[in-house]
Design an enzyme around this catalytic site. Structure first.
Site, PDB file in Angstrom:
ATOM      1  N   SER A  55      78.376  38.010  91.093  1.00 34.37           N
ATOM      2  CA  SER A  55      79.419  37.124  91.008  1.00 34.37           C
ATOM      3  C   SER A  55      79.753  36.508  89.665  1.00 34.37           C
ATOM      4  O   SER A  55      78.611  36.359  88.857  1.00 34.37           O
ATOM      5  CB  SER A  55      79.049  35.802  92.150  1.00 34.37           C
ATOM      6  OG  SER A  55      79.250  36.335  93.110  1.00 34.37           O
ATOM      7  N   GLU A  62      93.673  28.924  79.747  1.00 34.61           N
ATOM      8  CA  GLU A  62      94.825  29.200  80.760  1.00 34.61           C
ATOM      9  C   GLU A  62      94.309  29.192  82.175  1.00 34.61           C
ATOM     10  O   GLU A  62      95.231  29.388  83.150  1.00 34.61           O
ATOM     11  CB  GLU A  62      95.476  30.028  80.254  1.00 34.61           C
ATOM     12  CG  GLU A  62      96.116  30.459  78.954  1.00 34.61           C
ATOM     13  CD  GLU A  62      94.812  30.704  77.960  1.00 34.61           C
ATOM     14  OE1 GLU A  62      93.989  31.317  78.342  1.00 34.61           O
ATOM     15  OE2 GLU A  62      95.187  30.654  76.651  1.00 34.61           O
ATOM     16  N   SER A  63      93.114  28.916  82.621  1.00 37.76           N
ATOM     17  CA  SER A  63      92.737  29.108  84.074  1.00 37.76           C
ATOM     18  C   SER A  63      91.353  29.778  84.108  1.00 37.76           C
ATOM     19  O   SER A  63      90.190  29.530  83.531  1.00 37.76           O
ATOM     20  CB  SER A  63      93.711  29.213  85.076  1.00 37.76           C
ATOM     21  OG  SER A  63      94.680  28.203  85.178  1.00 37.76           O
ATOM     22  N   HIS A  68      83.597  38.751  92.760  1.00 44.89           N
ATOM     23  CA  HIS A  68      82.430  39.072  93.651  1.00 44.89           C
ATOM     24  C   HIS A  68      82.450  40.479  93.970  1.00 44.89           C
ATOM     25  O   HIS A  68      83.393  40.878  94.460  1.00 44.89           O
ATOM     26  CB  HIS A  68      82.452  38.397  94.715  1.00 44.89           C
ATOM     27  CG  HIS A  68      82.963  36.713  94.507  1.00 44.89           C
ATOM     28  ND1 HIS A  68      81.895  35.795  93.934  1.00 44.89           N
ATOM     29  CD2 HIS A  68      83.898  36.059  94.422  1.00 44.89           C
ATOM     30  CE1 HIS A  68      82.129  34.728  93.672  1.00 44.89           C
ATOM     31  NE2 HIS A  68      83.662  34.683  94.032  1.00 44.89           N
ATOM     32  N   CYS A  83      97.740  29.950  83.728  1.00 40.36           N
ATOM     33  CA  CYS A  83      98.764  28.824  83.563  1.00 40.36           C
ATOM     34  C   CYS A  83      99.485  29.205  82.519  1.00 40.36           C
ATOM     35  O   CYS A  83      99.370  29.607  81.527  1.00 40.36           O
ATOM     36  CB  CYS A  83      98.004  27.381  83.487  1.00 40.36           C
ATOM     37  SG  CYS A  83      97.172  26.862  84.679  1.00 40.36           S
TER      38      CYS A  83
END
Lengths: 125, 125
Positions: A55, A62-63, A68, A83
């Site tokens: 993970s 930008e985010s 996973h 974003c």
């Protein structure tokens, strides 16, 4: 709108099982995917599970990008959220699909920060 | 199926702007939200942006929680993704909605690891 974002949800199947269990490889792929899309990397955190599975997240200005992996099922669950309208999250998602050698993928793009969440039909990248 | 997961996407509006800009508070809220849902915390990575905004992730054994906050718009973009059927991601999402004092929220739950991505209508928590 400043809050506007694009969130690509991708389900990758029939991936290379060895690569899905290789944390160093996945971490490098995710950083490279972010950079390839033109994002700025801020934080990187990955975790290897026993006996298998990885993970991790790359936080970008930008985010984020997350994964996973389930090597035993050839499956990886991917999110690429960006974003603004400068970056196309599909560029990073496509890079990841190729790097993990996914035999098939199902993908949707979710608009974020725009009001009620509305989602199109899933498609392949 | 081992790959089965539940991914709650929540758009939080009219939040407490001070809390949305307080990285320490948000980090604690996210760890507490994970624990409250019964998850096991593995990695925590948060980033504070100038002049405002916080991005962060808590990686749990069961997948992840993420946030991107826009204090200047009273908006936070939240994801709570849990694998398996032991944990309800809505418990963590609801805890976060309360802690950030969201005046309204729009939420969808996306099934992961089950095949094509299909999404219901958004709702409030």
């Amino acid at each position: 709108m400043d809050t506007m974002g694009r969130h690509v949800i991708a389900e990758l199947w029939d991936c290379n099982e060895g690569k899905l269990n290789d944390m160093s490889y996945i971490e490098q792929v995710f950083v490279d995917a972010a950079l390839k899309a033109g994002a700025e990397v801020r934080e990187v955190a990955f975790h290897k599970f026993a006996p298998h599975g990885v993970s991790g997240v790359v936080i970008i200005s930008e985010s984020h990008l997350t994964i996973h992996s389930f090597p035993e099922h050839g499956y990886a669950s991917i999110d690429v959220y960006t974003c603004g309208d400068r970056i196309d999250p599909n560029v990073a998602a496509h890079f990841i699909v190729e790097a993990l050698e996914a035999g098939r993928n199902e993908t949707v793009e979710v608009p974020r920060g725009m009001g009620p969440v509305e989602v199109e039909q899933s498609r392949a990248l």
